[in-house]
Scaffold this active site. Sequence first.
Site, PDB file in Angstrom:
ATOM      1  N   ARG A  20       4.285  10.713   1.312  1.00 31.71           N
ATOM      2  CA  ARG A  20       3.071  10.697   0.488  1.00 31.71           C
ATOM      3  C   ARG A  20       1.995  11.522   1.140  1.00 31.71           C
ATOM      4  NH1 ARG A  20       2.181   4.544  -1.520  1.00 31.71           N
ATOM      5  NH2 ARG A  20       4.348   4.433  -2.194  1.00 31.71           N
ATOM      6  N   SER A 111       3.020   5.938  -5.948  1.00 32.76           N
ATOM      7  CA  SER A 111       2.845   4.533  -6.293  1.00 32.76           C
ATOM      8  C   SER A 111       1.424   4.196  -6.731  1.00 32.76           C
ATOM      9  CB  SER A 111       3.295   3.676  -5.118  1.00 32.76           C
ATOM     10  OG  SER A 111       3.291   2.323  -5.478  1.00 32.76           O
ATOM     11  N   HIS A 112       0.755   3.350  -5.958  1.00 33.92           N
ATOM     12  CA  HIS A 112      -0.567   2.841  -6.337  1.00 33.92           C
ATOM     13  C   HIS A 112      -1.702   3.760  -5.875  1.00 33.92           C
ATOM     14  CE1 HIS A 112       0.810   1.616  -2.454  1.00 33.92           C
ATOM     15  NE2 HIS A 112      -0.450   1.497  -2.065  1.00 33.92           N
ATOM     16  N   ASP A 274       1.646  -0.981 -11.491  1.00 38.17           N
ATOM     17  CA  ASP A 274       1.006   0.112 -10.749  1.00 38.17           C
ATOM     18  C   ASP A 274       1.488   1.482 -11.228  1.00 38.17           C
ATOM     19  OD1 ASP A 274       3.591   0.019  -9.759  1.00 38.17           O
ATOM     20  OD2 ASP A 274       2.986   0.706  -7.776  1.00 38.17           O
ATOM     21  N   ASP A 276       3.879   3.630 -10.497  1.00 39.36           N
ATOM     22  CA  ASP A 276       5.287   3.895 -10.797  1.00 39.36           C
ATOM     23  C   ASP A 276       6.034   2.683 -11.334  1.00 39.36           C
ATOM     24  OD1 ASP A 276       4.973   2.718  -8.291  1.00 39.36           O
ATOM     25  OD2 ASP A 276       6.870   3.497  -7.562  1.00 39.36           O
ATOM     26  N   ASP A 278       6.545  -0.438 -10.195  1.00 39.89           N
ATOM     27  CA  ASP A 278       7.322  -1.407  -9.413  1.00 39.89           C
ATOM     28  C   ASP A 278       6.503  -2.623  -8.984  1.00 39.89           C
ATOM     29  OD1 ASP A 278       5.852   0.007  -7.569  1.00 39.89           O
ATOM     30  OD2 ASP A 278       7.543   0.531  -6.261  1.00 39.89           O
ATOM     31  N   ARG A 279       5.184  -2.552  -9.083  1.00 43.27           N
ATOM     32  CA  ARG A 279       4.376  -3.719  -8.687  1.00 43.27           C
ATOM     33  C   ARG A 279       3.953  -4.544  -9.896  1.00 43.27           C
ATOM     34  NH1 ARG A 279       0.392  -2.181  -3.725  1.00 43.27           N
ATOM     35  NH2 ARG A 279       1.992  -1.155  -2.478  1.00 43.27           N
ATOM     36  N   GLU A 360       7.330  -9.154  -1.825  1.00 38.04           N
ATOM     37  CA  GLU A 360       6.336  -8.803  -0.811  1.00 38.04           C
ATOM     38  C   GLU A 360       4.956  -9.223  -1.300  1.00 38.04           C
ATOM     39  OE1 GLU A 360       6.979  -5.062   1.616  1.00 38.04           O
ATOM     40  OE2 GLU A 360       7.497  -4.378  -0.389  1.00 38.04           O
ATOM     41  N   LYS A 373      11.626  -3.059  -6.316  1.00 44.73           N
ATOM     42  CA  LYS A 373      10.789  -4.072  -6.934  1.00 44.73           C
ATOM     43  C   LYS A 373      10.540  -3.650  -8.373  1.00 44.73           C
ATOM     44  CE  LYS A 373       6.892  -2.098  -4.489  1.00 44.73           C
ATOM     45  NZ  LYS A 373       6.399  -2.100  -3.138  1.00 44.73           N
TER      46      LYS A 373
HETATM   47  C1  G1P Z   1       2.521  -0.887   1.101  1.00 43.73           C
HETATM   48  C2  G1P Z   1       2.807  -2.367   1.036  1.00 43.73           C
HETATM   49  C3  G1P Z   1       4.294  -2.616   1.133  1.00 43.73           C
HETATM   50  C4  G1P Z   1       5.024  -1.833   0.056  1.00 43.73           C
HETATM   51  C5  G1P Z   1       4.640  -0.371   0.127  1.00 43.73           C
HETATM   52  C6  G1P Z   1       5.233   0.428  -1.022  1.00 43.73           C
HETATM   53  O1  G1P Z   1       2.954  -0.365   2.336  1.00 43.73           O
HETATM   54  O2  G1P Z   1       2.119  -3.058   2.037  1.00 43.73           O
HETATM   55  O3  G1P Z   1       4.532  -3.993   1.013  1.00 43.73           O
HETATM   56  O4  G1P Z   1       6.403  -1.961   0.191  1.00 43.73           O
HETATM   57  O5  G1P Z   1       3.220  -0.233   0.064  1.00 43.73           O
HETATM   58  O6  G1P Z   1       4.807  -0.017  -2.269  1.00 43.73           O
HETATM   59  P1  G1P Z   1       1.970  -0.110   3.588  1.00 43.73           P
HETATM   60  O7  G1P Z   1       0.875   0.783   3.074  1.00 43.73           O
HETATM   61  O8  G1P Z   1       1.418  -1.448   3.950  1.00 43.73           O
HETATM   62  O9  G1P Z   1       2.817   0.490   4.652  1.00 43.73           O
HETATM   63 ZN    ZN Z   2       4.618   1.380  -6.743  1.00 45.69          ZN
END
Ligand code: G1P
Ligand code: ZN
Length: 540
Positions: A20, A111-112, A274, A276, A278-279, A360, A373
């Site tokens: 990322r 992702s988010h 979120d 993509d 998955d959340r 998680e 997820k």
């Molecule tokens: C974060 C979340 C983790 C999740 C990941 C991907 O990672 O804490 O649980 O699997 O995003 O969605 P982190 O930024 O804490 O490494």
């Molecule tokens: Zn995501």
Amino acid sequence: MKKISTTPFQGQKPGTSGLRKTVSIFTQAHYLENFVQAIFDSVPALKDGVIILGGDGRYYNDIAIQTILRMAAANGAARVMVGKNGILSTPAISALIRKHKAAGGIILSASHNPGGINGDFGIKFNSANGGPAAEIITDKIYARTQNITQYFSLDTLPIDLTKCGFSNMSSMDIEIIDSTAHYSEMMEGLFDFDAISGLFNAGLSLCFDAMHAVTGPYALDIFARLGASKDSLINAVPLPDFGGGHPDPNPVYAAELFTRMFAPNGPDFGAASDGDGDRNIVLGRDIYVSPSDSIAVLAANAHLVPAYKDGLKGLARSMPTSRALDKVAEKLAIPCYETPTGWKFFGNLLDAGRITLCGEESAGASSNHIREKDGLWAVLMWLNIMAAREQSVSRILQDHWQTYGRHYYSRHDYEAVETQKAKTVMQKLESLLPALPEQIFGTETVLSADNFAYTDPIDKSVSKNQGLRVIFKSGSRFVMRLSGTGTVGATLRLYLERYEPASGDLSQDVQAALSGIISAADEITGFKTIIERSAPSTIS
Ligand code: G1P
Ligand code: ZN
């Protein structure tokens, strides 16, 4: 075929969930190409294999897809299946890899993280089991990025992604597939859609916030099948910049949903996903379900859902996730595994049939139906359980606490901290760990303190440095770790947890209930002074 000379970029190490970076980094000449070639060089099965390709529709998704198609053809892939318009959610890709026995999948998403030209981009490689590549593979990919000298591509026109159908590029077949059909059918196979429809027929009101991200089309299709009214969905059109928002379903970034759910006469059920897909988060009228509690509730009630009616083999949670799930496992007399943060660590347990459900604290939950997820899966689990129990979200949650006790839980994130300062916090706490047991902080006495390491029970691989944890004799604890998904400076995460037995006060304010642990974390680490912050950037 073109052979293009290149030189390595520093820092192409995949984090918790793929590579990322900001769009400005990703759009440098050869940056994406180097990483993609490193994937092809590290996973020989992709040559002559089937690949699933798609992303969350963020800025650069469409261009990256064309680049990857040309490179896949030049690297000898047999066939690439691409979501229409380049759109596929992370759980949908996981499902498609498994269905088509693909050699792997390439997911374009951060992702988010925010999107748009000034936002982030990302790329994840998923293996043939449908799950995020294990560390052994991501390490190989990273090593390759550090000595890469060339990549392969083709000189060819872009493929039209707007219509489903077949085409080809050189000797590689391309199939543009409907983005949602297979996923929706899979959901119909897992859940009692008639029972959930019954809820909507009986007047249950819903607000699902797709946050202008990938779940919009999936939610539209599924909720139409379930007969929910169209105005149940908000922000359902995916946009390359997510409408300027952060597609992160938490109280801060999903504020519109929270406002609606806490308004007088708000909807009965609320949820969001979120970037993509998955959340997930879930809310009832006037109540937010903490993700750690949500996983525990889903596990405790899974037998009410057709797919899990025969029971669960085992459960797993990431280490910082609250131990509410462990209480359920105890009662069901099944194992509960504690893994490092990141979905990839659940893969082996799922493949070996040791666990059925896992999750998680970061709003991720899923089951053995795929290897990712799955946001909408969790939402449908809740709805199916509500239909079977004929109870509201609030009632189900209260019952849960009255049975198992309540794990007050919160995560405080300090974002965009100067990297060196964040590292100092971690080094300092780590050096203090051995002397902490038996020390008293306020009303808490330390029981144990360590740097979490995990030995995978299946392949025996060891993952070290997975978070610093301080556990108190009361059962309370705090955990500190650095994020592996942020793109600006460092994100310091402080995870806080306190257990209140079923006979105790189950209706306290969460931050107030945790105040003793918050002070203890502060006193032990002195982290706020080191990072020069007085308050977290985000509390979830
Ligand atoms: C974060 C979340 C983790 C999740 C990941 C991907 O990672 O804490 O649980 O699997 O995003 O969605 P982190 O930024 O804490 O490494
Ligand atoms: Zn995501």
